[in-house]
Design an enzyme around this catalytic site. Structure first.
Site, PDB file in Angstrom:
ATOM      1  N   HIS A 192     -24.270 -18.100  -8.200  1.00 16.48           N
ATOM      2  CA  HIS A 192     -23.742 -17.205  -7.159  1.00 16.48           C
ATOM      3  C   HIS A 192     -24.589 -17.199  -5.643  1.00 16.48           C
ATOM      4  O   HIS A 192     -25.712 -17.590  -5.808  1.00 16.48           O
ATOM      5  CB  HIS A 192     -24.347 -15.801  -7.652  1.00 16.48           C
ATOM      6  CG  HIS A 192     -23.095 -15.281  -8.813  1.00 16.48           C
ATOM      7  ND1 HIS A 192     -23.235 -15.677  -9.951  1.00 16.48           N
ATOM      8  CD2 HIS A 192     -22.447 -14.205  -8.883  1.00 16.48           C
ATOM      9  CE1 HIS A 192     -22.220 -15.359 -10.955  1.00 16.48           C
ATOM     10  NE2 HIS A 192     -21.932 -14.073  -9.990  1.00 16.48           N
ATOM     11  N   GLU A 195     -22.539 -14.435  -1.240  1.00 16.01           N
ATOM     12  CA  GLU A 195     -21.907 -13.081  -1.667  1.00 16.01           C
ATOM     13  C   GLU A 195     -22.726 -12.079  -0.922  1.00 16.01           C
ATOM     14  O   GLU A 195     -22.273 -11.369   0.109  1.00 16.01           O
ATOM     15  CB  GLU A 195     -21.932 -12.837  -3.079  1.00 16.01           C
ATOM     16  CG  GLU A 195     -21.277 -11.271  -3.355  1.00 16.01           C
ATOM     17  CD  GLU A 195     -21.682 -11.006  -4.921  1.00 16.01           C
ATOM     18  OE1 GLU A 195     -22.350 -11.518  -5.736  1.00 16.01           O
ATOM     19  OE2 GLU A 195     -20.982  -9.971  -5.551  1.00 16.01           O
ATOM     20  N   ASP A 273     -14.651 -11.337 -11.666  1.00 17.17           N
ATOM     21  CA  ASP A 273     -15.888 -11.102 -11.721  1.00 17.17           C
ATOM     22  C   ASP A 273     -16.265  -9.889 -12.909  1.00 17.17           C
ATOM     23  O   ASP A 273     -16.776 -10.513 -13.788  1.00 17.17           O
ATOM     24  CB  ASP A 273     -16.432 -10.591 -10.466  1.00 17.17           C
ATOM     25  CG  ASP A 273     -17.732 -10.656  -9.997  1.00 17.17           C
ATOM     26  OD1 ASP A 273     -18.409 -11.447 -10.667  1.00 17.17           O
ATOM     27  OD2 ASP A 273     -18.297 -10.205  -8.896  1.00 17.17           O
ATOM     28  N   ASP A 274     -16.068  -8.761 -12.508  1.00 15.80           N
ATOM     29  CA  ASP A 274     -16.355  -7.604 -13.595  1.00 15.80           C
ATOM     30  C   ASP A 274     -15.288  -6.530 -13.331  1.00 15.80           C
ATOM     31  O   ASP A 274     -15.416  -5.658 -12.780  1.00 15.80           O
ATOM     32  CB  ASP A 274     -17.699  -7.272 -13.223  1.00 15.80           C
ATOM     33  CG  ASP A 274     -18.858  -8.107 -12.733  1.00 15.80           C
ATOM     34  OD1 ASP A 274     -19.258  -8.731 -13.749  1.00 15.80           O
ATOM     35  OD2 ASP A 274     -19.390  -8.035 -11.700  1.00 15.80           O
TER      36      ASP A 274
HETATM   37  N1  ADE Z   1     -23.363 -10.123 -11.977  1.00 18.03           N
HETATM   38  C1  ADE Z   1     -22.443  -9.501 -12.238  1.00 18.03           C
HETATM   39  N2  ADE Z   1     -21.712  -9.463 -11.370  1.00 18.03           N
HETATM   40  C2  ADE Z   1     -22.159 -10.064 -10.314  1.00 18.03           C
HETATM   41  C3  ADE Z   1     -22.031 -10.098  -8.743  1.00 18.03           C
HETATM   42  N3  ADE Z   1     -20.899  -9.842  -8.355  1.00 18.03           N
HETATM   43  N4  ADE Z   1     -22.890 -10.523  -8.017  1.00 18.03           N
HETATM   44  C4  ADE Z   1     -24.090 -11.143  -8.479  1.00 18.03           C
HETATM   45  N5  ADE Z   1     -24.282 -10.926  -9.929  1.00 18.03           N
HETATM   46  C5  ADE Z   1     -23.346 -10.356 -10.571  1.00 18.03           C
HETATM   47 ZN    ZN Z   2     -20.270 -12.817 -10.710  1.00 17.57          ZN
END
Ligand code: ADE
Ligand code: ZN
Length: 330
Positions: A192, A195, A273-274
């Site tokens: 990552h 971001e 992502d989530d």
């Molecule tokens: N872990 C889970 N989602 C994340 C995200 N968007 N950025 C960094 N770590 C994460």
């Molecule tokens: Zn992520």
């Protein structure tokens, strides 16, 4: 075939972060853990900003205590993916939450996750590969343990290694030892960056960790020379637009740089992502991109092809997945 019905490839989804809130509430009730504070009145995850999101994420994950919990989680998450017609998914898993970085405990968790993945492949045709990730704010020493878990289990199912977590903590290069260990085990690498950190974090990940993919990477757009370097080097961005909007990296979809990055020659892919944290699904990501940027079926087929080429799987799997991408009547 409509855009949202197209088969899809997803390269960036955190297994724990994809846990449906109802699933976590059910586990919390079984284990008599009070997690009411992390849900809103409609039962969705509740958080204020990225840092609060990380706290809620870790609280939700705290009820995942056994390999059997992860078996059930994997099935629940893959069922959601199937309903978006995702045919291939790479899932980030945190060994920190699966036995605390102990290799023998991690093997048990991984076996349960793989069993669920194998069953879902047999039942629904979805193919999953696993990318163990270290958590940046747990620090470089803990990351070494995570990398060791990944390295010891590298193979056809565990195919990569990555890093998530709070980008404000330390530098990418602090984790070089962990990434070197993973590379030695022939794992493919992603981190990552770009971001919450700016373009320099993307540069650091490429230079210091030698990753071939970047999780997010969207803030590279603030430095066009870097964008050109990324395009030239063929580094792939795992872009998660819905996540970036929900976490307010960008205020609205029309501000998101994915189309500009793509137009400048960067290999972009699309992931959630989530998903439940961001009220998103792969179907919705495709839908919003089509609506915002006017992308058509051919554009999404190209995104899928970029993702398949960049997938951390063996060539036999890539060939099998390619067949699933051919839409019957595109
Ligand atoms: N872990 C889970 N989602 C994340 C995200 N968007 N950025 C960094 N770590 C994460
Ligand atoms: Zn992520």
């Amino acid at each position: 075939m409509s855009i949202t019905d197209l088969p899809k490839i997803e390269l960036h989804m955190h297994l724990e972060g994809a846990a449906p809130p109802s699933f976590i509430r059910g586990l919390a009730a079984e284990k008599k853990v009070d997690l009411t504070g992390i849900f809103d009145e409609r039962g969705a995850y509740k958080y204020k900003d990225f840092w609060d999101f990380l706290k809620v994420y870790e609280a939700a994950t705290s009820v995942l205590k056994t390999p059997q919990d992860y078996y059930r989680l994997t099935r629940a998450v893959l069922e959601e993916s199937v309903s978006s017609n995702v045919v291939y998914t790479e899932s980030f898993l945190a060994p920190d939450f699966c036995g605390g970085g102990d290799v023998s405990a991690w093997r048990d968790y991984l076996a349960a996750i793989k069993q669920a993945a194998d069953e879902m492949e047999a039942e629904e045709g979805i193919v999953m590969r696993a990318i163990p990730t270290c958590v940046r704010h747990f620090g470089p020493d803990q990351a070494k343990k995570t990398a060791r878990c990944a390295a010891e289990t590298a193979g056809a199912f565990v195919t990569g290694f990555g890093m998530g977590g709070d980008e404000a903590m330390g530098k990418q290069g602090d984790f070089a030892y962990a990434f070197d260990m993973a590379r030695e085990a022939e794992l493919r690498l992603t981190s990552h960056a770009g971001e919450w950190g700016g373009p320099e974090s993307v540069r650091d990940a490429i230079r210091d960790l030698k990753v071939e993919r970047i999780g997010h990477g969207v803030r590279a757009i603030e430095d066009l020379a870097l964008v050109d370097e990324i395009a030239e080097a063929g580094i792939v961005l795992e872009v998660c637009p819905g996540s970036n909007i929900a976490l307010q990296v960008y205020p609205k979809w029309s501000d998101h740089p994915i189309a500009k990055l793509r137009e400048r020659g960067v290999k972009v892919t699309v992931s959630t992502d989530d998903p439940p944290f961001f009220h998103s699904t792969m179907r919705q990501e495709f839908d919003r991109l089509a609506e915002t940027f006017g992308w058509e079926v051919e554009d999404f087929m190209e995104l899928n092809k970029t993702a398949l080429d960049a997938a951390f799987c063996d060539e036999a799997t890539r060939g099998e997945v390619a067949k699933k991408l051919e839409p019957a009547d595109a």
